[in-house]
Design a protein around this motif. Sequence first.
Motif, short mmCIF file in Angstrom:
data_model
loop_
_atom_site.label_atom_id
_atom_site.label_comp_id
_atom_site.label_asym_id
_atom_site.label_seq_id
_atom_site.Cartn_x
_atom_site.Cartn_y
_atom_site.Cartn_z
N ASN A 47 1.13 15.80 -10.78
CA ASN A 47 1.06 14.58 -9.97
C ASN A 47 0.15 13.55 -10.62
N GLU A 48 -0.98 14.00 -11.16
CA GLU A 48 -1.89 13.09 -11.86
C GLU A 48 -1.23 12.51 -13.10
N ALA A 49 -0.49 13.36 -13.82
CA ALA A 49 0.16 12.90 -15.05
C ALA A 49 1.22 11.85 -14.75
N GLN A 50 1.93 12.01 -13.63
CA GLN A 50 2.98 11.05 -13.28
C GLN A 50 2.41 9.68 -12.92
N ALA A 51 1.13 9.62 -12.62
CA ALA A 51 0.49 8.34 -12.32
C ALA A 51 -0.13 7.71 -13.57
N ASP A 52 -0.01 8.39 -14.71
CA ASP A 52 -0.61 7.92 -15.96
C ASP A 52 0.47 7.26 -16.80
N ALA A 53 0.39 5.96 -16.97
CA ALA A 53 1.42 5.22 -17.72
C ALA A 53 1.53 5.70 -19.16
N GLY A 54 0.40 6.09 -19.74
CA GLY A 54 0.43 6.57 -21.11
C GLY A 54 1.24 7.84 -21.26
N VAL A 55 1.09 8.77 -20.32
CA VAL A 55 1.84 10.02 -20.37
C VAL A 55 3.31 9.77 -20.08
N LEU A 56 3.59 8.92 -19.11
CA LEU A 56 4.98 8.59 -18.80
C LEU A 56 5.69 8.01 -20.02
N GLY A 57 4.94 7.32 -20.86
CA GLY A 57 5.54 6.68 -22.02
C GLY A 57 5.93 7.63 -23.14
N VAL A 58 5.51 8.89 -23.09
CA VAL A 58 5.84 9.84 -24.16
C VAL A 58 6.84 10.89 -23.71
N GLN A 59 7.49 10.66 -22.58
CA GLN A 59 8.51 11.60 -22.13
C GLN A 59 9.66 11.63 -23.13
N GLY A 60 10.30 12.79 -23.24
CA GLY A 60 11.39 12.96 -24.19
C GLY A 60 12.73 12.55 -23.63
N ALA A 61 13.79 12.82 -24.41
CA ALA A 61 15.13 12.37 -24.08
C ALA A 61 16.00 13.48 -23.50
N SER A 62 15.39 14.47 -22.87
CA SER A 62 16.13 15.52 -22.19
C SER A 62 15.52 15.73 -20.82
N PRO A 63 16.24 16.36 -19.88
CA PRO A 63 15.65 16.63 -18.56
C PRO A 63 14.35 17.41 -18.66
N PHE A 64 14.28 18.31 -19.64
CA PHE A 64 13.18 19.26 -19.74
C PHE A 64 11.91 18.64 -20.33
N GLU A 65 12.00 17.36 -20.70
CA GLU A 65 10.84 16.62 -21.22
C GLU A 65 10.49 15.45 -20.32
N ARG A 66 11.01 15.45 -19.09
CA ARG A 66 10.69 14.42 -18.11
C ARG A 66 9.74 14.97 -17.07
N LEU A 67 8.73 14.19 -16.72
CA LEU A 67 7.73 14.67 -15.76
C LEU A 67 8.32 14.85 -14.36
N ASP A 68 9.30 14.01 -13.96
CA ASP A 68 9.85 14.20 -12.62
C ASP A 68 10.63 15.50 -12.53
N TRP A 69 11.34 15.86 -13.62
CA TRP A 69 12.07 17.13 -13.62
C TRP A 69 11.09 18.31 -13.62
N LEU A 70 10.05 18.23 -14.44
CA LEU A 70 9.05 19.30 -14.46
C LEU A 70 8.35 19.43 -13.12
N ALA A 71 8.08 18.30 -12.46
CA ALA A 71 7.43 18.35 -11.15
C ALA A 71 8.34 19.01 -10.13
N LEU A 72 9.64 18.70 -10.19
CA LEU A 72 10.59 19.33 -9.27
C LEU A 72 10.68 20.82 -9.53
N LEU A 73 10.74 21.21 -10.80
CA LEU A 73 10.76 22.63 -11.16
C LEU A 73 9.52 23.33 -10.63
N ALA A 74 8.37 22.71 -10.83
CA ALA A 74 7.11 23.32 -10.38
C ALA A 74 7.08 23.45 -8.86
#
Length: 338
Positions: A13-40
């Motif tokens: 949740n903290e990472a999803q509020a960090d613009a810097g971290v959001l900017g380094v997400q990858g190009a697959s579902p498994f490298e997106r913070l929203d997908w990882l948060a849902l999985l978690a």
Amino acid sequence: MAFVLKVYHASLNEAQADAGVLGVQGASPFERLDWLALLAEMCLAPAAPRISVATDGARVAALPWMEAHGGAEALANWYNFIVAPLGDSALLSEITRTLPAGRASFAPMPQEDAHALATALRCSGWIVISEPCDMNHILSVKNRSFAEYWAARPGALRETVRRKGRKGEVALRIVTEYSPADWDAYEAVYKLSWKPGEGSPDFLRRWAEMDGAAERLRLGIAEIGGQPVAAQFWTVEGGTAFIHKLAHDERFRKQSPGTLLSAAMFEHVIDRDGVSLVDFGTGNDPYKRDWMEEVRTRWRVRAWRKGAVRHWPQMVRAMIRAMGKHKLQPLVSPNRDG
């Protein structure tokens, strides 16, 4: 201007509020913070998931992980095609140096990512084993049309589609928007298929709903007489089509609804979506070779801190097993990864 290096370990949740971290997400579902948060949220222990971040203001690296079995493990389960660090790999050693665990295990990883993580772990004093753990079948489209791709498929596959499609018994549709009724049809087919029980059906439904809202969903349904008899869950993202789930009702196997639906799905993502890659996930199932043309190795990286005495027995057993499969030098050399 001099930037100060900062390393911290945050919740998702903290990472999803960090613009810097959001900017380094990858190009697959498994490298997106929203997908990882849902999985978690839906599949993992709620207190376990973490993401470690290193930033110097200009560069950012992030490593998703979770606390498990007394160490740090990949933030993943059977739905992941890959796990991977995010952002600038040059900062990974700063993360691994401060990782609050005595042992670590990450899989399945693409080779380049496994090499980067293994190198970072070794540079920060860990003892590391990196080894193959799975296979990934892919299709590089190479600017071909579906017709050009299809002409290169095995003759038996093309003949099956020609004969069964000509009979007109199977009606096919591909939807790109989520609807409860369509997902109910997918679940009904899955329950009647040869597949084992779904591990987290509520997670899959939420995932389909999320990707439908983002126009990433490709849900294929085959029907005979109005009854769903085959279904496939794909997503399209970053120029890649990901094949997540296939299922068909065994009672209608003679009509080959799954094969007909697969051909329609490939045609859709190649000709309409214009993808450059189709990813069939992990597993070396023989039927994948009819549809795909290349195979990539997926890797496991395991590591132990030299001072974590309680993990030494496990480390020694792992290294003995590795010696039985490979020459030891490539597995532990500081200059190479596997």
